[in-house]
Scaffold this active site. Structure first.
Site, PDB file in Angstrom:
ATOM      1  CG  LEU A  21      -2.023  -0.973   1.286  1.00  0.00           C
ATOM      2  CD1 LEU A  21      -2.621  -1.054   2.685  1.00  0.00           C
ATOM      3  CD2 LEU A  21      -3.100  -0.590   0.276  1.00  0.00           C
ATOM      4  N   GLY A  22       2.012   1.154   0.638  1.00  0.00           N
ATOM      5  CA  GLY A  22       2.877   2.321   0.706  1.00  0.00           C
ATOM      6  C   GLY A  22       4.196   1.974   1.355  1.00  0.00           C
ATOM      7  CG  ASP A 147       6.534  12.342  10.699  1.00  0.00           C
ATOM      8  OD1 ASP A 147       6.961  13.412  10.237  1.00  0.00           O
ATOM      9  OD2 ASP A 147       6.695  11.244  10.129  1.00  0.00           O
TER      10      ASP A 147
HETATM   11  N1  LIG Z   1      -3.900   1.691   7.546  1.00  0.00           N
HETATM   12  C1  LIG Z   1      -3.565   1.988   6.299  1.00  0.00           C
HETATM   13  N2  LIG Z   1      -4.449   1.789   5.278  1.00  0.00           N
HETATM   14  C2  LIG Z   1      -4.097   2.092   3.997  1.00  0.00           C
HETATM   15  N3  LIG Z   1      -2.889   2.583   3.632  1.00  0.00           N
HETATM   16  C3  LIG Z   1      -1.971   2.790   4.595  1.00  0.00           C
HETATM   17  C4  LIG Z   1      -2.253   2.516   5.971  1.00  0.00           C
HETATM   18  N4  LIG Z   1      -1.159   2.831   6.715  1.00  0.00           N
HETATM   19  C5  LIG Z   1      -0.240   3.277   5.842  1.00  0.00           C
HETATM   20  N5  LIG Z   1      -0.705   3.261   4.568  1.00  0.00           N
HETATM   21  C6  LIG Z   1       0.044   3.652   3.358  1.00  0.00           C
HETATM   22  O1  LIG Z   1       1.411   3.330   3.526  1.00  0.00           O
HETATM   23  C7  LIG Z   1       2.239   4.498   3.465  1.00  0.00           C
HETATM   24  C8  LIG Z   1       3.377   4.375   4.487  1.00  0.00           C
HETATM   25  O2  LIG Z   1       2.821   4.248   5.793  1.00  0.00           O
HETATM   26  P1  LIG Z   1       3.460   4.969   7.068  1.00  0.00           P
HETATM   27  O3  LIG Z   1       3.340   6.459   6.898  1.00  0.00           O
HETATM   28  O4  LIG Z   1       2.839   4.392   8.282  1.00  0.00           O
HETATM   29  O5  LIG Z   1       4.976   4.511   6.934  1.00  0.00           O
HETATM   30  P2  LIG Z   1       6.289   5.211   7.483  1.00  0.00           P
HETATM   31  O6  LIG Z   1       7.447   4.412   7.007  1.00  0.00           O
HETATM   32  O7  LIG Z   1       6.147   5.389   8.960  1.00  0.00           O
HETATM   33  O8  LIG Z   1       6.246   6.606   6.765  1.00  0.00           O
HETATM   34  P3  LIG Z   1       7.160   7.904   6.971  1.00  0.00           P
HETATM   35  O9  LIG Z   1       7.912   8.071   5.706  1.00  0.00           O
HETATM   36  O10 LIG Z   1       6.098   8.959   7.165  1.00  0.00           O
HETATM   37  O11 LIG Z   1       7.996   7.699   8.191  1.00  0.00           O
HETATM   38  C9  LIG Z   1       1.290   5.652   3.712  1.00  0.00           C
HETATM   39  O12 LIG Z   1       1.723   6.838   3.113  1.00  0.00           O
HETATM   40  C10 LIG Z   1      -0.013   5.156   3.126  1.00  0.00           C
HETATM   41  O13 LIG Z   1      -0.058   5.394   1.730  1.00  0.00           O
HETATM   42 MG   LIG Z   2       4.294   8.080   7.145  1.00  0.00          MG
END
Ligand SMILES: Nc1ncnc2c1ncn2[C@@H]1O[C@H](COP(=O)(O)OP(=O)(O)OP(=O)(O)O)[C@@H](O)[C@H]1O
Ligand SMILES: [Mg+2]
Length: 278
Positions: A21-22, A147
């Site tokens: 998803l991301g 953040d």
């Molecule tokens: N519960 C969810 N449902 C759908 N998509 C999600 C969910 N949680 C995260 N995502 C997707 O995954 C991506 C990354 O999630 P997240 O921001 O938690 O990761 P991170 O590694 O902590 O990011 P960052 O770069 O902000 O530190 C988000 O931008 C979003 O697109």
């Molecule tokens: Mg994030």
């Protein structure tokens, strides 16, 4: 050493990874089917499953970090905050992960790319109020997000959801091991309060700065990016003056001048007690 995950993998004998998803700076989030719930006939068994990125696999307290994110967010129950389900470890792969509600919609950073001129007042105000409601609730529960940025806000038909508490902290004594977050912190300079970038501890007032920068960019669109941080920001034309006073106060570079709270910004933007800030 953890084994990298791939689409199709079965995690902890229960979650089948469907797709990514991301990918963020700290973790990878997958859409996964919960096969256990499916067995009981659950029609909506999909969840979002977060693991740490590969670059964290060598970090000794990485799993603690993931647990801390889960634990902070699990204490929060609000329509504007992502809902946590469970934390677990896939012992075969040595991978810790947590599951959470699968959010539908578009991350605000992507939506803003489609709106280079920013949002008009009638779209901006309800989104701003929902985001501030969520963050005021989080602060009211003694949690700091740490953040607040467009990439950590999901915009869905049902409203806005704040997520990613990976740099968050509890203001209470939690019993969780203390983590040296500065070692792993990767704040986004456009939204990180100046004092955080110079090494200060996270505070509610730093979140106030982050959310105000997000709201400002939502109103100004691409122009907000051209702003020099040493210059006073211009008032977005669509914002009434009473809203602007509160938002500008929330964007103060000096944390000692940034005395406004998230709840007060919310009040000012709702138009109820604007005289405080006029
Ligand atoms: N519960 C969810 N449902 C759908 N998509 C999600 C969910 N949680 C995260 N995502 C997707 O995954 C991506 C990354 O999630 P997240 O921001 O938690 O990761 P991170 O590694 O902590 O990011 P960052 O770069 O902000 O530190 C988000 O931008 C979003 O697109
Ligand atoms: Mg994030």
């Amino acid at each position: 050493m953890t084994t990298p995950l791939r689409t199709g993998d079965l995690i902890a004998g229960r979650y089948q990874l469907e797709r990514v998803l991301g990918i963020g700076g700290m973790g990878v989030v997958y859409r996964a089917r919960d096969l256990l719930h499916e067995q009981f006939g659950e029609p909506c068994s999909s969840v979002a499953l977060k693991v740490l990125g590969e670059c964290f696999s060598e970090c000794p307290d990485a799993h603690v970090l993931l647990y801390s994110e889960f634990s902070l967010a699990r204490s929060l129950l609000h329509p504007g905050v992502v809902r946590m389900f469970g934390f677990d470890v896939d012992t075969r792969r040595q991978s810790a992960f947590f599951t959470m509600e699968l959010m539908h919609g578009m991350p605000l950073d992507r939506l803003m790319l489609e709106r280079p001129a920013g949002f008009g007042w009638h779209e901006w105000q309800p989104m701003a109020l929902q985001l501030l409601d969520a963050l005021a609730y989080v602060h009211g529960r003694g949690v700091l997000h740490g953040d607040v940025k467009p990439g950590n806000v999901m915009v869905a038909e049902a409203g806005i959801r704040l997520f990613d508490f990976g740099l968050g902290q509890s203001q209470a004594v939690t019993g969780l091991p203390g983590l040296d977050r500065h070692r792993i912190s990767a704040w986004t300079p456009a939204y990180a309060a100046p004092e955080l970038l110079s090494g200060a501890q996270l505070s509610a007032t730093a979140d106030v700065y982050g959310v105000a920068c997000v709201l400002y960019e939502m109103a100004q669109g691409r122009r907000a990016r051209e702003r020099k941080l040493t210059q006073a920001p211009d008032r977005p034309r669509q914002l009434p003056r009473h809203c602007w006073s509160a938002l500008r106060a929330a964007m103060a570079m000096d944390p000692t001048q940034r005395t406004i709270t998230v709840a007060e910004v919310r009040e000012a933007l709702s138009g109820r007690s604007w005289r405080w800030f006029a």
